[in-house]
Motif scaffolding. Structure first.
Motif, PDB file in Angstrom:
ATOM      1  N   ILE A 207       0.860  -1.185   0.000  1.00 32.59           N
ATOM      2  CA  ILE A 207       0.000   0.000   0.000  1.00 32.59           C
ATOM      3  C   ILE A 207       0.892   1.230   0.000  1.00 32.59           C
ATOM      4  N   HIS A 208       0.643   2.124  -0.939  1.00 26.76           N
ATOM      5  CA  HIS A 208       1.443   3.347  -1.057  1.00 26.76           C
ATOM      6  C   HIS A 208       0.566   4.537  -0.726  1.00 26.76           C
ATOM      7  N   HIS A 209       1.147   5.484   0.005  1.00 26.99           N
ATOM      8  CA  HIS A 209       0.380   6.596   0.556  1.00 26.99           C
ATOM      9  C   HIS A 209       0.178   7.733  -0.445  1.00 26.99           C
ATOM     10  N   SER A 210      -0.113   7.425  -1.674  1.00 28.97           N
ATOM     11  CA  SER A 210      -0.434   8.471  -2.642  1.00 28.97           C
ATOM     12  C   SER A 210      -0.910   7.837  -3.928  1.00 28.97           C
ATOM     13  N   ARG A 227       1.762  21.620  -0.559  1.00 27.44           N
ATOM     14  CA  ARG A 227       1.332  21.813  -1.945  1.00 27.44           C
ATOM     15  C   ARG A 227      -0.134  22.200  -2.057  1.00 27.44           C
ATOM     16  N   GLY A 228      -0.861  22.223  -0.936  1.00 25.92           N
ATOM     17  CA  GLY A 228      -2.270  22.607  -0.965  1.00 25.92           C
ATOM     18  C   GLY A 228      -3.142  21.631  -1.723  1.00 25.92           C
ATOM     19  N   VAL A 229      -2.918  20.343  -1.536  1.00 24.90           N
ATOM     20  CA  VAL A 229      -3.644  19.336  -2.298  1.00 24.90           C
ATOM     21  C   VAL A 229      -5.128  19.365  -1.963  1.00 24.90           C
ATOM     22  N   LYS A 230      -5.928  18.915  -2.899  1.00 22.88           N
ATOM     23  CA  LYS A 230      -7.380  18.847  -2.723  1.00 22.88           C
ATOM     24  C   LYS A 230      -7.883  17.403  -2.674  1.00 22.88           C
ATOM     25  N   LEU A 231      -6.994  16.448  -2.972  1.00 22.19           N
ATOM     26  CA  LEU A 231      -7.339  15.035  -2.888  1.00 22.19           C
ATOM     27  C   LEU A 231      -6.214  14.293  -2.172  1.00 22.19           C
ATOM     28  N   ILE A 232      -6.614  13.383  -1.277  1.00 22.84           N
ATOM     29  CA  ILE A 232      -5.652  12.478  -0.644  1.00 22.84           C
ATOM     30  C   ILE A 232      -5.913  11.095  -1.234  1.00 22.84           C
ATOM     31  N   GLY A 233      -4.855  10.444  -1.696  1.00 22.61           N
ATOM     32  CA  GLY A 233      -5.042   9.158  -2.362  1.00 22.61           C
ATOM     33  C   GLY A 233      -4.167   8.072  -1.794  1.00 22.61           C
ATOM     34  N   ALA A 234      -4.462   6.847  -2.211  1.00 24.01           N
ATOM     35  CA  ALA A 234      -3.643   5.692  -1.855  1.00 24.01           C
ATOM     36  C   ALA A 234      -3.688   4.700  -3.007  1.00 24.01           C
ATOM     37  N   THR A 235      -2.627   3.916  -3.154  1.00 21.25           N
ATOM     38  CA  THR A 235      -2.508   2.959  -4.257  1.00 21.25           C
ATOM     39  C   THR A 235      -2.042   1.619  -3.709  1.00 21.25           C
ATOM     40  N   GLY A 252      -7.735   4.813  -4.398  1.00 24.96           N
ATOM     41  CA  GLY A 252      -8.862   5.532  -3.815  1.00 24.96           C
ATOM     42  C   GLY A 252      -8.458   6.941  -3.437  1.00 24.96           C
ATOM     43  N   VAL A 253      -9.456   7.810  -3.276  1.00 27.91           N
ATOM     44  CA  VAL A 253      -9.195   9.203  -2.892  1.00 27.91           C
ATOM     45  C   VAL A 253     -10.265   9.677  -1.922  1.00 27.91           C
ATOM     46  N   GLU A 273      -6.127   4.475   2.928  1.00 27.55           N
ATOM     47  CA  GLU A 273      -5.143   3.397   2.841  1.00 27.55           C
ATOM     48  C   GLU A 273      -5.747   2.072   3.304  1.00 27.55           C
ATOM     49  N   ARG A 274      -6.460   2.100   4.426  1.00 29.95           N
ATOM     50  CA  ARG A 274      -7.104   0.882   4.931  1.00 29.95           C
ATOM     51  C   ARG A 274      -8.072   0.314   3.905  1.00 29.95           C
ATOM     52  N   ALA A 275      -8.906   1.187   3.365  1.00 30.52           N
ATOM     53  CA  ALA A 275      -9.936   0.728   2.431  1.00 30.52           C
ATOM     54  C   ALA A 275      -9.325   0.154   1.160  1.00 30.52           C
ATOM     55  N   VAL A 276      -8.337   0.842   0.611  1.00 32.10           N
ATOM     56  CA  VAL A 276      -7.732   0.414  -0.654  1.00 32.10           C
ATOM     57  C   VAL A 276      -6.971  -0.896  -0.468  1.00 32.10           C
ATOM     58  N   LEU A 277      -6.193  -1.004   0.597  1.00 33.07           N
ATOM     59  CA  LEU A 277      -5.425  -2.229   0.817  1.00 33.07           C
ATOM     60  C   LEU A 277      -6.356  -3.415   1.062  1.00 33.07           C
TER      61      LEU A 277
END
Length: 299
Positions: A207-210, A227-235, A252-253, A273-277
């Motif tokens: 699981i990667h934190h982006s 960076r002022g991101v608007k989405l947090i993702g995991a892969t 997921g985001v 991260e939990r959900a995607v993994l």
């Protein structure tokens, strides 16, 4: 090394999995594949309950198929079934294929460091019967999560990783060989060597934190905040020798705003991260993922 004996809790095979087989195959697309699979299975007394397929291109593109079927006495029939499939499907269509018994739960090892959210989620889902797996062991390069694993009755093995990782990886291979079908890196903060990947003999899911490859390395949520991101993702992806570039299984985001602190972004990240993994591990254990080069087909 810290270990504990697992709690004996025999699993009841769900009715929908008893005598249920899963056939996954891939080959060049050509006429007659689906018909041959269905005819072969039905000729042996199987009842097809689910079938899904995908073709990149009808004119010779890659073809993928997942077939679920019910066959009384499946375990005893496996040798005949495999021989027949090899003759009628494998050789005829030059296909790669894999046959599994749905009642055979995947044996899983989880590698961890100090972060617990992904580990606890997988342990909880195993206890609830939400993922068709048995967690054989939790292996940590720090001892911090021993109590978490042991509270679920799962053995915890502490394998420190020093300057020379070869000693630790040799111990890992000793623990894993013949004992697991899958290794899950649940925020395991160590680079896996090419030699280990060549020797381990089972898939690894990380699981990667982006959304790869953004914000790689340490302090990803601090970088995201800056960076002022608007989405947090995991892969979630299979591990290959190319760091964080293996075939992607799921992503997921969650949407965030400028108002949230880096700590709040981290909490959002832990959730996704939990959900995607968990989805990636569940799909793998349900034989829904087929690798195709550096990509995947997920049924």
């Amino acid at each position: 090394m810290t270990t504990t004996s697992p709690i004996v809790n025999p699993h009841v095979i769900p009715a929908e999995q008893a005598d249920t087989g899963r056939l996954l195959l891939s080959c060049s697309d050509q006429p007659g594949i689906v018909a041959a699979v269905t005819e072969t299975l039905t000729s042996l007394g199987a009842n097809i309950t689910d079938l899904d397929q995908f073709s990149e291109n009808a004119d010779g593109g890659a073809f993928f198929q997942r077939t679920v079927f019910h066959l009384p006495g499946l375990s005893a029939a496996m040798p005949e079934l495999k021989a027949t499939l090899d003759e009628r499907i494998g050789k005829r269509f030059d296909a790669k294929w894999r046959l599994t018994n749905a009642s055979d739960r995947k044996r899983v090892a989880i590698f961890v460091s100090k972060t617990d959210h992904c580990l606890l989620d997988l342990l909880w889902r195993q206890r609830r019967g939400e993922i068709n797996m048995d967690i054989s062991m939790v292996v940590g390069n720090h001892p911090d999560l021993a109590d978490a694993a042991q509270s679920f009755g799962v053995p915890f093995i502490h394998v420190p990783v020093g300057g020379d990782k070869r000693e630790a990886e040799a111990r890992h291979l000793e623990l894993l060989r013949g004992n697991v079908d899958l290794v899950v890196l649940a925020r395991y903060m160590q680079i896996i060597s090419d030699d280990f990947l060549a020797e381990v003999g089972v898939p690894l899911i990380n699981i990667h934190h982006s959304f790869l490859p953004a914000f790689v390395g340490a302090n990803p949520y601090k970088k995201a905040k800056e960076r002022g991101v608007k989405l947090i993702g995991a892969t979630a992806h299979y591990v290959t020798k190319d760091l964080d570039e293996g075939p992607i299984i799921d992503q997921g985001v969650v949407r965030v705003s400028h108002r949230e602190s880096s700590a709040e972004l981290s909490r959002h990240g832990s959730y996704v991260e939990r959900a995607v993994l968990s989805r990636a591990v569940q799909w793998h254990c349900d034989d829904r993922v087929m690798r195709h080069g550096n990509a995947t087909v997920v049924f």
